[in-house]
Scaffold this active site. Structure first.
Site, PDB file in Angstrom:
ATOM      1  N   GLU A   1      71.177  41.567   5.056  1.00  0.00           N
ATOM      2  CA  GLU A   1      69.884  41.058   5.525  1.00  0.00           C
ATOM      3  C   GLU A   1      69.620  39.690   4.895  1.00  0.00           C
ATOM      4  O   GLU A   1      69.792  39.520   3.694  1.00  0.00           O
ATOM      5  CB  GLU A   1      68.784  42.077   5.169  1.00  0.00           C
ATOM      6  CG  GLU A   1      67.367  41.567   5.220  1.00  0.00           C
ATOM      7  CD  GLU A   1      66.920  41.035   6.586  1.00  0.00           C
ATOM      8  OE1 GLU A   1      67.256  41.639   7.622  1.00  0.00           O
ATOM      9  OE2 GLU A   1      66.244  39.985   6.598  1.00  0.00           O
ATOM     10  N   GLN A   2      69.143  38.747   5.714  1.00  0.00           N
ATOM     11  CA  GLN A   2      68.979  37.371   5.216  1.00  0.00           C
ATOM     12  C   GLN A   2      67.844  37.212   4.212  1.00  0.00           C
ATOM     13  O   GLN A   2      67.899  36.337   3.343  1.00  0.00           O
ATOM     14  CB  GLN A   2      68.750  36.418   6.383  1.00  0.00           C
ATOM     15  CG  GLN A   2      67.449  36.649   7.139  1.00  0.00           C
ATOM     16  CD  GLN A   2      67.242  35.664   8.289  1.00  0.00           C
ATOM     17  OE1 GLN A   2      68.047  34.778   8.500  1.00  0.00           O
ATOM     18  NE2 GLN A   2      66.161  35.830   9.030  1.00  0.00           N
TER      19      GLN A   2
ATOM     20  N   ARG B   1      53.826  48.361  11.482  1.00  0.00           N
ATOM     21  CA  ARG B   1      55.275  48.067  11.466  1.00  0.00           C
ATOM     22  C   ARG B   1      55.872  48.174  10.078  1.00  0.00           C
ATOM     23  O   ARG B   1      56.983  48.681   9.910  1.00  0.00           O
ATOM     24  CB  ARG B   1      55.522  46.657  11.989  1.00  0.00           C
ATOM     25  CG  ARG B   1      55.175  46.456  13.419  1.00  0.00           C
ATOM     26  CD  ARG B   1      55.382  45.003  13.755  1.00  0.00           C
ATOM     27  NE  ARG B   1      56.797  44.715  13.718  1.00  0.00           N
ATOM     28  CZ  ARG B   1      57.570  44.693  14.793  1.00  0.00           C
ATOM     29  NH1 ARG B   1      57.050  44.894  15.975  1.00  0.00           N
ATOM     30  NH2 ARG B   1      58.840  44.451  14.691  1.00  0.00           N
TER      31      ARG B   1
ATOM     32  N   TYR C   1      44.570  49.392  19.076  1.00  0.00           N
ATOM     33  CA  TYR C   1      44.826  50.806  18.709  1.00  0.00           C
ATOM     34  C   TYR C   1      44.845  50.913  17.197  1.00  0.00           C
ATOM     35  O   TYR C   1      45.073  49.928  16.493  1.00  0.00           O
ATOM     36  CB  TYR C   1      46.144  51.312  19.299  1.00  0.00           C
ATOM     37  CG  TYR C   1      47.332  50.389  19.153  1.00  0.00           C
ATOM     38  CD1 TYR C   1      47.994  50.258  17.950  1.00  0.00           C
ATOM     39  CD2 TYR C   1      47.796  49.652  20.252  1.00  0.00           C
ATOM     40  CE1 TYR C   1      49.086  49.416  17.827  1.00  0.00           C
ATOM     41  CE2 TYR C   1      48.880  48.795  20.127  1.00  0.00           C
ATOM     42  CZ  TYR C   1      49.526  48.687  18.910  1.00  0.00           C
ATOM     43  OH  TYR C   1      50.601  47.847  18.787  1.00  0.00           O
TER      44      TYR C   1
ATOM     45  N   ASP D   1      66.998  43.385  19.630  1.00  0.00           N
ATOM     46  CA  ASP D   1      66.596  42.080  20.168  1.00  0.00           C
ATOM     47  C   ASP D   1      67.753  41.079  20.206  1.00  0.00           C
ATOM     48  O   ASP D   1      67.678  40.087  20.927  1.00  0.00           O
ATOM     49  CB  ASP D   1      65.456  41.487  19.326  1.00  0.00           C
ATOM     50  CG  ASP D   1      64.098  42.052  19.693  1.00  0.00           C
ATOM     51  OD1 ASP D   1      64.044  43.013  20.488  1.00  0.00           O
ATOM     52  OD2 ASP D   1      63.082  41.548  19.174  1.00  0.00           O
TER      53      ASP D   1
END
Ligand SMILES: Cc1cc2nc3c(=O)[nH]c(=O)nc-3n(C[C@H](O)[C@H](O)[C@H](O)COP(=O)(O)OP(=O)(O)OC[C@H]3O[C@@H](n4cnc5c(N)ncnc54)[C@H](O)[C@@H]3O)c2cc1C
Length: 400
Positions: free
Chosen positions: A35-36, A109, A212, A290
């Site tokens: 992971e960067q 998230r 929400y 993505d």
């Protein structure tokens, strides 16, 4: 070769990369995540996880952890922008779980990302490793990082998001496609005590806004999408002005005004994607999430599709044994048509949600009202799918 002897390098520690790591570790593979960033974290606010993805998280043993932080909305209520008339009210509680065998969950998230990160042993996550390129050798891949590290693996999975380096190495530079501007933010629940505790979207000409609850109901998340010709800023996310957000929805329903009145801070985002492509796998290198199918959030499926990819890639590798290249091709065959269809369907929803008032909008409202007799008529094909079962994609004629 036994799974434990197959070294899999995953570039990217987002929702897709981490779910792939968990799925592949549970299947017995030797997995490393690169992971960067220096700190594993998630930006943004809320994310909807429908039954098609929640069933996969539950299967990975994460159901209890998810249940602790997820918000379970009783409905998704779509309303008209000015008079607040109900356009559709889709049950998201016990009914959806009964229909599809898994719940609809809404997360902050960061909380979903933390659950996934905790399920991967820390020694398998290599932070501050920004992939700068790779090279396929006879039966493996050499991966290079900006910090000077150079490592070997049997398989490389590019899970490095919409600005994917792995994809750029495979396909060369490609332009991004701009969809609209998004205002996002969070409001403490006590500041909006009279807002119904159901997921709500307000549809109007050239824009819509969704809100929400997240964090087990402690915060209200909002995302307002506003049409705009082009993105003129260099950055794809930056602080926004609350007065611009309020101006964008001036004259909309009083209940929405009470939400906007409570906003203290907002960020603006460029909502971007790329068109579907015909190939994700090149020998021992493939992509997920993505990186290969970025989508605009109008079906709420970007993260969910990355989770589906993760389940499918593990199932394909287990099924194909030593035939690694065959497994990665099978993964592309079972996943690409479905993800592409959701990429396209997301643009169709954008057009539907932002219609100007007139005959088209009246026809749209009639179509939405069909949900009154069959609540899941538009989403059945999305939610019913089990990506771990490796079934062929739905026929192209299925409606969304
Ligand atoms: C406004 C909005 C609302 C959304 N709502 C929903 C929703 O309700 N439901 C849903 O399912 N989806 C939703 N999405 C989509 C979802 O957020 C994405 O599809 C999902 O985060 C993709 O996950 P990913 O792991 O593929 O990529 P990312 O989350 O982008 O993760 C990629 C990771 O790779 C790392 N990385 C990048 N380059 C490199 C490199 N060279 N080397 C090493 N690491 C690298 C990044 O730092 C990052 O950690 C929404 C998106 C937006 C913008």
């Amino acid at each position: 070769m036994a799974p434990r002897d197959t070294r899999i390098a995953i570039v990217g520690g987002g929702i897709g990369g981490l779910t792939a790591a968990i799925s592949l570790l549970q299947a017995g593979y030797d997995v490393q995540v690169y992971e960067q960033t220096r700190l594993l974290s998630e930006v943004g606010a809320g994310i909807n996880i429908g039954p098609n993805a929640s069933r996969l998280l539950i299967r990975l043993g994460l159901g209890d952890e998810c249940a602790k932080v997820a918000f379970r909305s009783p409905h998704h209520h779509q309303r008209r922008w000015d008079d607040g008339r109900t356009l559709a009210r889709t049950p998201l509680g016990a009914e959806i779980e009964a229909a599809f065998g898994a719940p609809h969950m809404i997360f902050h998230r960061g909380e979903l990302h933390s659950i996934l990160a905790r399920a991967v042993p820390a020694e398998r996550i290599h932070l501050a490793h920004r992939c700068s390129g790779f090279e396929q050798t006879g039966n493996g891949v050499r991966i290079k990082f900006e910090n000077g590290v150079d490592t070997g693996a049997d398989i490389l999975i590019g899970a490095d998001g919409i600005h994917s380096t792995v994809r750029r190495f495979l396909l060369g530079p490609e332009p991004l496609r701009f969809a609209c501007r998004a205002y996002r933010g969070l409001i403490p629940a006590e500041k909006v005590p009279d807002i119904p505790r159901e997921s709500t979207s307000w549809l109007g000409p050239g824009r819509h806004i969704v809100h929400y609850f997240v964090s087990a109901g402690r915060m209200l998340n909002f995302v307002g999408h506003v049409e705009q010709e082009a993105w003129i800023s260099e950055s794809w996310t930056e602080p926004g002005r609350v007065e611009d957000l309020r101006a964008a929805y001036a004259g909309w329903h009083p209940q929405l005004q009470r939400v906007l009145d409570a906003v203290e801070e907002t960020f603006i985002w460029a909502v971007l994607d790329r068109p579907p492509i015909s190939r994700w796998t090149y020998g021992r290198v493939t992509m997920l999430g993505d990186a290969c199918h970025p989508m605009i959030p109008f079906m709420g499926q970007g993260g969910a599709q990355a989770i589906e990819d993760a389940a499918a890639i593990a199932a394909c590798l287990l099924k194909c044994g030593d035939d690694i290249e065959g497994a990665l091709k099978l993964y592309e065959t079972v996943r690409l048509p479905r993800a592409s269809k959701i990429q396209t369907g997301s643009w169709d929803n954008k057009a539907k949600y932002h219609m100007v008032d007139g005959p088209g909008q009246v026809a749209r409202d009639a179509q939405l009202a069909k949900g009154a007799s069959n609540a899941y008529v538009h989403v059945d094909w999305v939610y019913r799918h089990d990506a771990g079962a490796l079934k062929p994609a739905e026929p192209a004629s299925a409606s969304h």
